[in-house]
Write a protein that holds these residues in place. Sequence first.
Motif, PDB file in Angstrom:
ATOM      1  N   ALA A  57       1.094  -1.384   0.158  1.00 27.60           N
ATOM      2  CA  ALA A  57      -0.028   0.083   0.030  1.00 27.60           C
ATOM      3  C   ALA A  57       0.904   1.311  -0.101  1.00 27.60           C
ATOM      4  CB  ALA A  57      -0.945  -0.235   1.210  1.00 27.60           C
ATOM      5  N   ARG A  91       0.835   4.104  -2.965  1.00 28.81           N
ATOM      6  CA  ARG A  91       0.759   5.297  -2.760  1.00 28.81           C
ATOM      7  C   ARG A  91       1.666   6.354  -2.881  1.00 28.81           C
ATOM      8  NH1 ARG A  91      -3.297   7.573  -2.733  1.00 28.81           N
ATOM      9  NH2 ARG A  91      -2.741   9.154  -0.992  1.00 28.81           N
ATOM     10  N   ARG A 116      -6.933   5.033  -5.448  1.00 30.16           N
ATOM     11  CA  ARG A 116      -7.642   4.622  -4.184  1.00 30.16           C
ATOM     12  C   ARG A 116      -7.443   3.072  -3.890  1.00 30.16           C
ATOM     13  NH1 ARG A 116      -6.505   8.827  -2.892  1.00 30.16           N
ATOM     14  NH2 ARG A 116      -7.975  10.702  -3.109  1.00 30.16           N
ATOM     15  N   LEU A 117      -7.202   2.444  -2.704  1.00 29.99           N
ATOM     16  CA  LEU A 117      -7.003   1.029  -2.487  1.00 29.99           C
ATOM     17  C   LEU A 117      -7.969   0.516  -1.387  1.00 29.99           C
ATOM     18  CD1 LEU A 117      -2.981   1.341  -1.984  1.00 29.99           C
ATOM     19  CD2 LEU A 117      -4.195   0.803  -4.051  1.00 29.99           C
ATOM     20  N   ARG A 118      -8.300  -0.724  -1.741  1.00 26.75           N
ATOM     21  CA  ARG A 118      -9.183  -1.373  -0.952  1.00 26.75           C
ATOM     22  C   ARG A 118      -8.405  -2.810  -1.013  1.00 26.75           C
ATOM     23  NH1 ARG A 118     -15.388  -1.535  -0.166  1.00 26.75           N
ATOM     24  NH2 ARG A 118     -14.945   0.290  -0.636  1.00 26.75           N
ATOM     25  N   LEU A 119      -7.723  -3.358   0.383  1.00 29.56           N
ATOM     26  CA  LEU A 119      -7.356  -4.404   0.595  1.00 29.56           C
ATOM     27  C   LEU A 119      -8.247  -5.593   1.184  1.00 29.56           C
ATOM     28  CD1 LEU A 119      -4.888  -6.486   0.155  1.00 29.56           C
ATOM     29  CD2 LEU A 119      -4.153  -5.606   2.318  1.00 29.56           C
ATOM     30  N   SER A 120      -8.541  -6.577   0.644  1.00 31.73           N
ATOM     31  CA  SER A 120      -9.307  -7.754   1.068  1.00 31.73           C
ATOM     32  C   SER A 120      -8.717  -8.904   1.181  1.00 31.73           C
ATOM     33  CB  SER A 120     -10.855  -7.857   0.318  1.00 31.73           C
ATOM     34  OG  SER A 120     -11.179  -9.005   0.813  1.00 31.73           O
ATOM     35  N   ASP A 144     -17.229 -10.790  -7.129  1.00 30.92           N
ATOM     36  CA  ASP A 144     -17.000  -9.635  -5.969  1.00 30.92           C
ATOM     37  C   ASP A 144     -16.249  -8.234  -6.384  1.00 30.92           C
ATOM     38  OD1 ASP A 144     -17.527 -12.103  -4.479  1.00 30.92           O
ATOM     39  OD2 ASP A 144     -15.849 -13.009  -4.680  1.00 30.92           O
ATOM     40  N   VAL A 150     -13.553  -7.316  -7.701  1.00 30.85           N
ATOM     41  CA  VAL A 150     -12.213  -7.074  -7.449  1.00 30.85           C
ATOM     42  C   VAL A 150     -11.348  -7.030  -8.670  1.00 30.85           C
ATOM     43  CG1 VAL A 150     -10.280  -8.729  -6.415  1.00 30.85           C
ATOM     44  CG2 VAL A 150     -12.419  -8.795  -5.406  1.00 30.85           C
ATOM     45  N   ARG A 177      -5.023   1.569 -13.365  1.00 30.19           N
ATOM     46  CA  ARG A 177      -4.935   1.357 -12.215  1.00 30.19           C
ATOM     47  C   ARG A 177      -4.270  -0.132 -11.937  1.00 30.19           C
ATOM     48  NH1 ARG A 177     -10.506   1.930 -10.620  1.00 30.19           N
ATOM     49  NH2 ARG A 177     -10.639   0.978 -12.653  1.00 30.19           N
TER      50      ARG A 177
END
Length: 184
Positions: free
Chosen positions: A6, A10, A17-21, A32, A34, A167
Amino acid sequence: VGGALARTLRERHPDLRLRLSLSNARVDLVRDGVDVALRVGPLPDTSLLAARITSAEVGAYARRDRYARAKHPSELAREPWIGLDAEATLKATGPQGQRWRGAVSRVFVCDDRAVLRDAAVAGVGAVLLPTFFGDAEPALRRIVPEWHFGRVPVHVVWLPEAREDPRVRAVCEVMKAWGRAPTW
């Protein structure tokens, strides 16, 4: 590991914009929502695009205060083991290429490596883990450190229609560089 990825993303792409699952479940990228996934282990036939980013060594781990280090895996064959369903017989390679194969007594079987790692931390038994996963847990140590129990491929995967998405390309490139880093 996720934090370092991350931070790198950045720094290189401040508008991203990041979302980590984190999940051991194999997510469906379309269903999902992703964009990019990391897959550890062999890839099944798939319509996804993939790039192999590294190969992770597998080591034997146990709680630090429970097991002494061993010189040979056969010393641990009578100890309680935990693992995946397919891990009733272990195969290991030593420092000079010598081979060992032996059955172990499993006291707990689960299909989730995170649960297995937590069970090892709790002292349930010894476990096989990718070294990047086992070495990151301070309560565990490699119990036959000169031996490895195979290697697992690590891939980054994404949807073909996202091939030109800047991205997705940015995340994939950082993950590929991370896979080449000497920390693995």
